[in-house]
Design a protein around this motif. Structure first.
Motif, PDB file in Angstrom:
ATOM      1  N   GLN A   1      -3.534  -8.659 -11.710  1.00 18.95           N
ATOM      2  CA  GLN A   1      -2.584  -9.124 -11.311  1.00 18.95           C
ATOM      3  C   GLN A   1      -1.560  -8.284 -10.322  1.00 18.95           C
ATOM      4  OE1 GLN A   1      -0.671 -11.084 -14.738  1.00 18.95           O
ATOM      5  NE2 GLN A   1      -0.333 -12.919 -13.584  1.00 18.95           N
ATOM      6  N   LEU A   2      -1.469  -8.756  -9.194  1.00 17.11           N
ATOM      7  CA  LEU A   2      -0.652  -7.896  -8.418  1.00 17.11           C
ATOM      8  C   LEU A   2       0.774  -8.025  -8.485  1.00 17.11           C
ATOM      9  CD1 LEU A   2      -0.910  -5.907  -5.779  1.00 17.11           C
ATOM     10  CD2 LEU A   2      -0.727  -7.944  -4.410  1.00 17.11           C
ATOM     11  N   GLU A   3       1.512  -6.793  -8.586  1.00 13.72           N
ATOM     12  CA  GLU A   3       2.843  -6.975  -8.899  1.00 13.72           C
ATOM     13  C   GLU A   3       3.586  -6.191  -7.573  1.00 13.72           C
ATOM     14  OE1 GLU A   3       4.760  -7.964 -11.587  1.00 13.72           O
ATOM     15  OE2 GLU A   3       2.899  -8.937 -11.975  1.00 13.72           O
ATOM     16  N   GLY A   4       2.893  -5.301  -6.824  1.00 14.00           N
ATOM     17  CA  GLY A   4       3.498  -4.940  -5.745  1.00 14.00           C
ATOM     18  C   GLY A   4       2.310  -4.027  -5.037  1.00 14.00           C
ATOM     19  N   PHE A   5       2.640  -3.854  -3.733  1.00 17.05           N
ATOM     20  CA  PHE A   5       1.632  -2.854  -2.881  1.00 17.05           C
ATOM     21  C   PHE A   5       2.282  -2.522  -1.951  1.00 17.05           C
ATOM     22  CE2 PHE A   5      -1.791  -2.510   0.112  1.00 17.05           C
ATOM     23  CZ  PHE A   5      -2.455  -1.679  -0.817  1.00 17.05           C
ATOM     24  N   GLU A   6       2.246  -1.282  -1.380  1.00 16.17           N
ATOM     25  CA  GLU A   6       2.639  -0.611  -0.328  1.00 16.17           C
ATOM     26  C   GLU A   6       1.600   0.605   0.152  1.00 16.17           C
ATOM     27  OE1 GLU A   6       6.167   2.707  -1.604  1.00 16.17           O
ATOM     28  OE2 GLU A   6       6.462   0.188  -2.195  1.00 16.17           O
ATOM     29  N   THR A   7       1.687   0.630   1.668  1.00 16.33           N
ATOM     30  CA  THR A   7       1.443   1.715   2.096  1.00 16.33           C
ATOM     31  C   THR A   7       1.873   2.344   3.127  1.00 16.33           C
ATOM     32  OG1 THR A   7       0.601   0.205   3.928  1.00 16.33           O
ATOM     33  CG2 THR A   7      -1.054   0.177   2.021  1.00 16.33           C
ATOM     34  N   GLU A   8       1.358   3.670   3.392  1.00 17.91           N
ATOM     35  CA  GLU A   8       2.034   4.545   4.462  1.00 17.91           C
ATOM     36  C   GLU A   8       0.920   5.176   5.305  1.00 17.91           C
ATOM     37  OE1 GLU A   8       4.781   7.196   2.556  1.00 17.91           O
ATOM     38  OE2 GLU A   8       3.010   8.603   1.805  1.00 17.91           O
ATOM     39  N   SER A   9       0.925   5.463   6.438  1.00 14.87           N
ATOM     40  CA  SER A   9      -0.292   5.880   7.240  1.00 14.87           C
ATOM     41  C   SER A   9       0.301   7.105   8.107  1.00 14.87           C
ATOM     42  CB  SER A   9      -0.560   5.148   8.254  1.00 14.87           C
ATOM     43  OG  SER A   9      -1.712   5.420   8.934  1.00 14.87           O
ATOM     44  N   LYS A  10      -0.349   8.033   7.831  1.00 23.43           N
ATOM     45  CA  LYS A  10      -0.084   9.356   8.805  1.00 23.43           C
ATOM     46  C   LYS A  10      -1.359  10.103   9.015  1.00 23.43           C
ATOM     47  CE  LYS A  10       2.702  13.592   8.295  1.00 23.43           C
ATOM     48  NZ  LYS A  10       3.685  14.392   7.553  1.00 23.43           N
ATOM     49  N   ASN A  11      -1.541  10.476  10.563  1.00 26.88           N
ATOM     50  CA  ASN A  11      -2.786  11.145  10.853  1.00 26.88           C
ATOM     51  C   ASN A  11      -4.067  10.410  10.523  1.00 26.88           C
ATOM     52  OD1 ASN A  11      -1.100  12.964  12.084  1.00 26.88           O
ATOM     53  ND2 ASN A  11      -1.006  14.279  10.028  1.00 26.88           N
ATOM     54  N   GLY A  12      -4.256   9.382  10.483  1.00 28.90           N
ATOM     55  CA  GLY A  12      -5.485   8.481  10.145  1.00 28.90           C
ATOM     56  C   GLY A  12      -5.616   8.157   8.629  1.00 28.90           C
ATOM     57  N   VAL A  13      -4.671   8.821   7.749  1.00 30.82           N
ATOM     58  CA  VAL A  13      -4.970   8.552   6.449  1.00 30.82           C
ATOM     59  C   VAL A  13      -3.934   7.612   5.801  1.00 30.82           C
ATOM     60  CG1 VAL A  13      -4.930   9.820   4.253  1.00 30.82           C
ATOM     61  CG2 VAL A  13      -5.885  11.000   6.326  1.00 30.82           C
ATOM     62  N   VAL A  14      -4.358   6.452   5.363  1.00 31.20           N
ATOM     63  CA  VAL A  14      -3.763   5.627   4.744  1.00 31.20           C
ATOM     64  C   VAL A  14      -3.436   5.953   3.114  1.00 31.20           C
ATOM     65  CG1 VAL A  14      -3.454   3.073   4.135  1.00 31.20           C
ATOM     66  CG2 VAL A  14      -4.347   3.888   6.259  1.00 31.20           C
ATOM     67  N   ARG A  15      -2.336   5.946   2.700  1.00 33.25           N
ATOM     68  CA  ARG A  15      -2.150   5.937   1.098  1.00 33.25           C
ATOM     69  C   ARG A  15      -1.462   4.756   0.827  1.00 33.25           C
ATOM     70  NH1 ARG A  15      -1.211  10.950   3.554  1.00 33.25           N
ATOM     71  NH2 ARG A  15      -2.333  12.664   2.451  1.00 33.25           N
ATOM     72  N   CYS A  16      -1.970   4.185  -0.454  1.00 30.58           N
ATOM     73  CA  CYS A  16      -1.407   3.100  -1.111  1.00 30.58           C
ATOM     74  C   CYS A  16      -0.810   3.387  -2.493  1.00 30.58           C
ATOM     75  CB  CYS A  16      -2.372   2.115  -1.188  1.00 30.58           C
ATOM     76  SG  CYS A  16      -3.455   2.085  -2.458  1.00 30.58           S
ATOM     77  N   ARG A  17      -0.025   2.799  -2.742  1.00 31.23           N
ATOM     78  CA  ARG A  17       0.777   2.725  -4.239  1.00 31.23           C
ATOM     79  C   ARG A  17       0.811   1.141  -4.504  1.00 31.23           C
ATOM     80  NH1 ARG A  17       3.722   6.030  -1.428  1.00 31.23           N
ATOM     81  NH2 ARG A  17       5.616   4.833  -1.138  1.00 31.23           N
ATOM     82  N   ALA A  18       0.240   0.883  -5.713  1.00 32.65           N
ATOM     83  CA  ALA A  18      -0.037  -0.468  -6.174  1.00 32.65           C
ATOM     84  C   ALA A  18       0.627  -0.508  -7.449  1.00 32.65           C
ATOM     85  CB  ALA A  18      -1.418  -1.181  -6.123  1.00 32.65           C
ATOM     86  N   LYS A  19       1.277  -1.717  -7.941  1.00 35.53           N
ATOM     87  CA  LYS A  19       2.076  -1.923  -9.228  1.00 35.53           C
ATOM     88  C   LYS A  19       1.168  -3.295  -9.771  1.00 35.53           C
ATOM     89  CE  LYS A  19       6.509  -0.148  -8.713  1.00 35.53           C
ATOM     90  NZ  LYS A  19       7.952  -0.639  -8.181  1.00 35.53           N
ATOM     91  N   LEU A  20       0.233  -2.919 -10.613  1.00 36.88           N
ATOM     92  CA  LEU A  20      -0.512  -4.170 -11.189  1.00 36.88           C
ATOM     93  C   LEU A  20      -0.329  -4.231 -12.729  1.00 36.88           C
ATOM     94  CD1 LEU A  20      -3.934  -2.592  -9.609  1.00 36.88           C
ATOM     95  CD2 LEU A  20      -2.682  -4.412  -8.703  1.00 36.88           C
TER      96      LEU A  20
END
Length: 161
Positions: A54-73
Motif C-alpha cells: 500500500q502507498l502511504e507517500g511518494f516524493e521525487t527530486e531530480s538533479k542532472n538527469g537523475v531522479v531520486r525517490c523516497r516512498a513510504k509504503l
C-alpha cells in the motif's frame, strides 16, 4: 463496455489478461453484466488491490538527469521505507524495490491517460511488470496526480503477482 461507457481504454495486452478474469466472473453469475458491473470487476481486480503493498507517500527530486525517490509504503500492514534512483520516477521506484529485497522486475509497458478533465482531473495508469522469470502481470492505478497513478499501478501489479 469499459471504453464506451467509462472512457477506460485498456492496452491490448491488458485486455487479453482481464478478458478471461471477467469471463470467469460472468460465467459464475450466469448472466450478462452491465457496464457498471464490469467496471466494478476491473476495479476490484486492479485498482483496489491493497495487499501486500500500500502507498502511504511518494516524493521525487531530480538533479542532472537523475531522479531520486523516497516512498513510504505498507507491506502486509508493516511500514516500509524505500529510496531509489533512476532516469525517471518509475525507474527510481523499481531500483528502490531491488534495494529492499523485492525480486528483480522491469516495466516493459506503461501507459497513462487523463480519465477526466478540469480542476478535478483524474488520471488512470496501466503498467505491466515483467519478473526475472519472464512472467508478466498488469496493474492499474488512479490518482489526481499522473505520477502517483503510475506508482499505484506498479503496486497493483506487484500485488497481483
Amino acid at each position: 463496455m469499459l471504453e464506451s461507457e467509462f472512457g477506460i481504454e485498456l492496452p491490448k495486452d491488458m485486455q487479453r489478461e482481464f478478458g478471461p478474469i471477467a469471463n470467469d466472473e460472468v460465467d459464475k453469475l450466469g448472466r450478462e453484466v452491465s457496464g457498471a458491473e464490469l467496471k466494478k470487476m476491473f476495479w476490484r481486480e486492479y485498482v483496489e488491490r491493497a495487499m501486500p503493498w500500500q502507498l502511504e507517500g511518494f516524493e521525487t527530486e531530480s538533479k542532472n538527469g537523475v531522479v531520486r525517490c523516497r516512498a513510504k509504503l505498507m507491506r502486509d500492514g508493516q511500514p516500509v521505507k524505500l529510496s531509489g534512483e533512476g532516469n525517471g520516477p518509475l525507474a527510481a521506484l523499481v531500483h528502490g524495490f531491488g534495494k529492499i529485497g523485492v525480486p528483480r522486475f522491469e516495466l516493459p509497458i506503461t501507459a497513462s491517460t487523463p480519465w477526466s478533465s478540469g480542476e478535478e482531473a483524474v488520471a488512470i495508469a496501466y503498467i505491466q511488470i515483467k519478473h526475472a522469470d519472464g512472467k508478466t502481470r498488469w496493474g492499474a492505478g488512479v490518482d489526481t496526480n499522473i505520477e502517483l497513478a503510475s506508482v499505484r499501478a506498479v503496486l497493483s501489479a506487484l500485488n497481483r503477482s
